[in-house]
Design a protein around this motif. Structure first.
Motif, PDB file in Angstrom:
ATOM      1  N   LEU A  46      37.019  30.201  52.864  1.00  0.00           N
ATOM      2  CA  LEU A  46      36.225  30.797  51.626  1.00  0.00           C
ATOM      3  C   LEU A  46      35.756  29.653  50.788  1.00  0.00           C
ATOM      4  O   LEU A  46      36.686  29.168  50.070  1.00  0.00           O
ATOM      5  CB  LEU A  46      36.882  31.850  51.056  1.00  0.00           C
ATOM      6  CG  LEU A  46      36.862  33.280  51.800  1.00  0.00           C
ATOM      7  CD1 LEU A  46      37.711  34.311  50.859  1.00  0.00           C
ATOM      8  CD2 LEU A  46      35.736  33.884  51.890  1.00  0.00           C
ATOM      9  N   CYS A  48      34.044  28.585  46.986  1.00  0.00           N
ATOM     10  CA  CYS A  48      33.820  29.136  45.833  1.00  0.00           C
ATOM     11  C   CYS A  48      33.210  28.177  44.917  1.00  0.00           C
ATOM     12  O   CYS A  48      33.880  26.999  44.525  1.00  0.00           O
ATOM     13  CB  CYS A  48      35.310  29.832  45.297  1.00  0.00           C
ATOM     14  SG  CYS A  48      35.147  30.437  43.535  1.00  0.00           S
ATOM     15  N   SER A  74      31.053  32.363  52.069  1.00  0.00           N
ATOM     16  CA  SER A  74      30.926  32.013  50.679  1.00  0.00           C
ATOM     17  C   SER A  74      31.475  33.375  49.711  1.00  0.00           C
ATOM     18  O   SER A  74      31.211  34.464  49.941  1.00  0.00           O
ATOM     19  CB  SER A  74      29.471  31.899  50.086  1.00  0.00           C
ATOM     20  OG  SER A  74      29.308  31.715  48.727  1.00  0.00           O
ATOM     21  N   HIS A  75      32.355  33.183  48.809  1.00  0.00           N
ATOM     22  CA  HIS A  75      33.084  33.963  47.966  1.00  0.00           C
ATOM     23  C   HIS A  75      32.184  34.201  46.599  1.00  0.00           C
ATOM     24  O   HIS A  75      31.698  33.004  46.072  1.00  0.00           O
ATOM     25  CB  HIS A  75      34.382  33.789  47.590  1.00  0.00           C
ATOM     26  CG  HIS A  75      35.045  34.537  46.411  1.00  0.00           C
ATOM     27  ND1 HIS A  75      35.035  35.749  46.456  1.00  0.00           N
ATOM     28  CD2 HIS A  75      35.211  34.242  45.174  1.00  0.00           C
ATOM     29  CE1 HIS A  75      35.523  36.316  45.273  1.00  0.00           C
ATOM     30  NE2 HIS A  75      35.581  35.364  44.621  1.00  0.00           N
ATOM     31  N   THR A  79      32.533  39.133  42.046  1.00  0.00           N
ATOM     32  CA  THR A  79      33.296  40.216  42.436  1.00  0.00           C
ATOM     33  C   THR A  79      34.711  40.109  41.861  1.00  0.00           C
ATOM     34  O   THR A  79      35.461  41.223  41.775  1.00  0.00           O
ATOM     35  CB  THR A  79      33.449  40.112  44.054  1.00  0.00           C
ATOM     36  OG1 THR A  79      34.254  38.773  44.379  1.00  0.00           O
ATOM     37  CG2 THR A  79      31.853  40.180  44.567  1.00  0.00           C
ATOM     38  N   SER A  80      35.153  38.873  41.784  1.00  0.00           N
ATOM     39  CA  SER A  80      36.626  38.842  40.723  1.00  0.00           C
ATOM     40  C   SER A  80      36.297  38.860  39.368  1.00  0.00           C
ATOM     41  O   SER A  80      37.224  39.612  38.714  1.00  0.00           O
ATOM     42  CB  SER A  80      37.245  37.600  41.277  1.00  0.00           C
ATOM     43  OG  SER A  80      37.421  37.252  42.652  1.00  0.00           O
ATOM     44  N   LEU A  87      41.172  40.302  46.088  1.00  0.00           N
ATOM     45  CA  LEU A  87      41.068  39.989  47.432  1.00  0.00           C
ATOM     46  C   LEU A  87      42.203  40.375  48.239  1.00  0.00           C
ATOM     47  O   LEU A  87      43.319  40.240  47.612  1.00  0.00           O
ATOM     48  CB  LEU A  87      40.805  38.378  47.315  1.00  0.00           C
ATOM     49  CG  LEU A  87      39.649  37.941  46.671  1.00  0.00           C
ATOM     50  CD1 LEU A  87      39.682  36.223  46.438  1.00  0.00           C
ATOM     51  CD2 LEU A  87      38.177  38.315  47.487  1.00  0.00           C
ATOM     52  N   LEU A  90      44.587  37.415  52.689  1.00  0.00           N
ATOM     53  CA  LEU A  90      44.034  35.898  52.932  1.00  0.00           C
ATOM     54  C   LEU A  90      45.306  35.033  53.596  1.00  0.00           C
ATOM     55  O   LEU A  90      44.834  33.743  53.344  1.00  0.00           O
ATOM     56  CB  LEU A  90      43.503  35.373  51.532  1.00  0.00           C
ATOM     57  CG  LEU A  90      42.242  36.223  51.271  1.00  0.00           C
ATOM     58  CD1 LEU A  90      41.454  35.464  49.829  1.00  0.00           C
ATOM     59  CD2 LEU A  90      41.175  35.925  52.064  1.00  0.00           C
ATOM     60  N   PHE A  95      40.893  28.506  50.768  1.00  0.00           N
ATOM     61  CA  PHE A  95      40.002  28.841  49.994  1.00  0.00           C
ATOM     62  C   PHE A  95      39.885  27.485  49.010  1.00  0.00           C
ATOM     63  O   PHE A  95      40.375  27.042  48.336  1.00  0.00           O
ATOM     64  CB  PHE A  95      40.933  29.852  48.652  1.00  0.00           C
ATOM     65  CG  PHE A  95      39.793  30.340  47.773  1.00  0.00           C
ATOM     66  CD1 PHE A  95      39.168  31.665  47.816  1.00  0.00           C
ATOM     67  CD2 PHE A  95      39.802  29.959  46.361  1.00  0.00           C
ATOM     68  CE1 PHE A  95      38.246  32.186  47.116  1.00  0.00           C
ATOM     69  CE2 PHE A  95      38.697  30.603  45.407  1.00  0.00           C
ATOM     70  CZ  PHE A  95      38.094  31.857  45.886  1.00  0.00           C
ATOM     71  N   SER A 110      38.613  33.728  40.163  1.00  0.00           N
ATOM     72  CA  SER A 110      38.722  33.791  41.722  1.00  0.00           C
ATOM     73  C   SER A 110      39.777  33.070  42.449  1.00  0.00           C
ATOM     74  O   SER A 110      40.302  33.476  43.259  1.00  0.00           O
ATOM     75  CB  SER A 110      37.284  33.145  41.988  1.00  0.00           C
ATOM     76  OG  SER A 110      36.108  33.853  41.803  1.00  0.00           O
ATOM     77  N   ALA A 114      42.498  34.659  44.766  1.00  0.00           N
ATOM     78  CA  ALA A 114      42.784  33.954  46.049  1.00  0.00           C
ATOM     79  C   ALA A 114      44.299  33.728  46.487  1.00  0.00           C
ATOM     80  O   ALA A 114      44.800  34.170  47.461  1.00  0.00           O
ATOM     81  CB  ALA A 114      41.929  32.596  46.221  1.00  0.00           C
TER      82      ALA A 114
END
Length: 344
Positions: A46, A48, A74-75, A79-80, A87, A90, A95, A110, A114
């Motif tokens: 992922l 970031c 792609s994160h 959203t975080s 999340l 994981l 990340f 993020s 993560a």
């Protein structure tokens, strides 16, 4: 367009030297990280990042997926940071954070999410004292040094080279490792390639397309962003696989198009696309050609496919800096923009 020593020009010219320094300084770190990733066998990467760093992440997607066969997604940091969505699951994921400053709140949130979800966090950051560098499980310094111009140049190329170095060690690709060790010289030489014919064509332009594919798709996005930032040009980036759809409807006589072809199998679609643009009487420029109906831009040949895009963007930076000055703008300090944008 006469040359003057703006910060943007000076910093972009330093990129080759920075890559040489970075590869040497990070050799042991990257070797150990490559071995660790081979042992961990991440099932997912992922990324970031924001802005130019996200364009570097786009390059990383194709580098990792084509060389290692690991899925890259792609994160979306908001959203975080905005939605506060946790999340989940994981464990076994990498990340990968890419940032010049390492200070943006949404990136930091993020990272925290993560790590809570079990991801292994690697941060490629230019500021070794930044919160992101300290929060990561492994910090990879970009070694770009202070970057004072608002438009990122050397830190972007440094992000690309760090990605390539990581992929080379992770995949145990001796050819790629040899290529990244020699990349600095090629990047320095590319900066002095004369792309001024593009600047002359864009002097009075209002809009254009920048086209890439695969390894050059993220490069095309970076070029379009720099033209917006420094010359107030409405530049849009598209994949050669997608531009034939709706976007082609606005192409007419004299419309500028810059083709940035990769040096691999993805270049196969560019000759027909160039011919189609030329049939519409667009003003087509091409790096990686020659292609039908396009004005050829001087581009180094015989390079490793992962190294060539770094050279193409290096040549472009010199052109973009000169174009901004010719349009009466200061490429070091575009209006309304700050060097570090800390998004929530």
């Amino acid at each position: 367009m006469s040359q003057s020593k703006t910060l943007m020009w000076t910093e972009a010219r330093e990129a080759g030297q920075i890559v040489r320094r970075q590869v040497e300084a990070n050799a042991s770190l990257m070797r150990d990280l490559g071995a660790r990733l081979r042992a961990q066998k991440p099932r997912l990467v992922l990324t970031c990042a924001r802005g130019s760093s996200d364009h570097a992440a786009g390059f990383g997607k194709y580098a990792i997926e084509t060389r290692l066969g690991v899925l890259v997604a792609s994160h979306a940091p908001s959203t975080s940071s905005i939605f506060g969505t946790p999340l989940r699951d994981l464990d076994g994921a990498l990340f990968l954070v890419i940032s010049q400053s390492g200070k943006s709140p949404d990136i930091l949130t993020s990272i925290a999410f993560a790590k809570e979800a079990g991801a292994f966090v690697v941060a490629m950051v230019n500021d070794a004292n930044s919160p992101a560098a300290k929060a990561a499980d492994v910090f990879i310094p970009l070694h770009a040094g202070p970057e004072l111009a608002v438009a990122a140049t050397k830190s972007y190329i440094a992000s690309l080279s760090a990605i390539i170095h990581l992929v080379a060690e992770w995949s145990e690709d001796a050819d790629l490792l040899a290529a990244i060790n020699q990349a600095g010289d090629h990047i320095s030489a590319a900066f002095h390639q004369d792309w001024s014919i593009v600047g002359e064509a864009l002097l009075d332009a209002k809009s254009l397309f920048v086209i890439g594919r695969g390894l050059t798709f993220g490069i095309a996005h970076e070029m379009a962003l720099k033209l917006k930032e420094t010359s107030a040009l409405h530049a849009e980036a598209f994949s050669a696989a997608e531009v034939r759809h709706g976007p082609m409807a606005i192409v007419e006589a004299g419309f500028p198009v810059i083709l940035i072809a990769p040096m691999d199998e993805a270049a196969a679609s560019f000759p027909a696309l160039s011919d189609e643009f030329a049939a519409r009487h667009a003003k087509v420029f091409a790096s990686g050609g020659p292609f039908p109906g396009a004005i050829d831009l001087p581009t180094q040949t015989g390079l490793h496919p992962l190294i060539a895009p770094l050279c193409q963007v290096s040549s472009f930076y010199a052109c973009a800096e000169a174009l901004a000055r010719a349009r009466g703008r200061n490429p070091d300090s575009p209006p309304w923009l700050n060097k570090v944008t800390e998004t929530q």
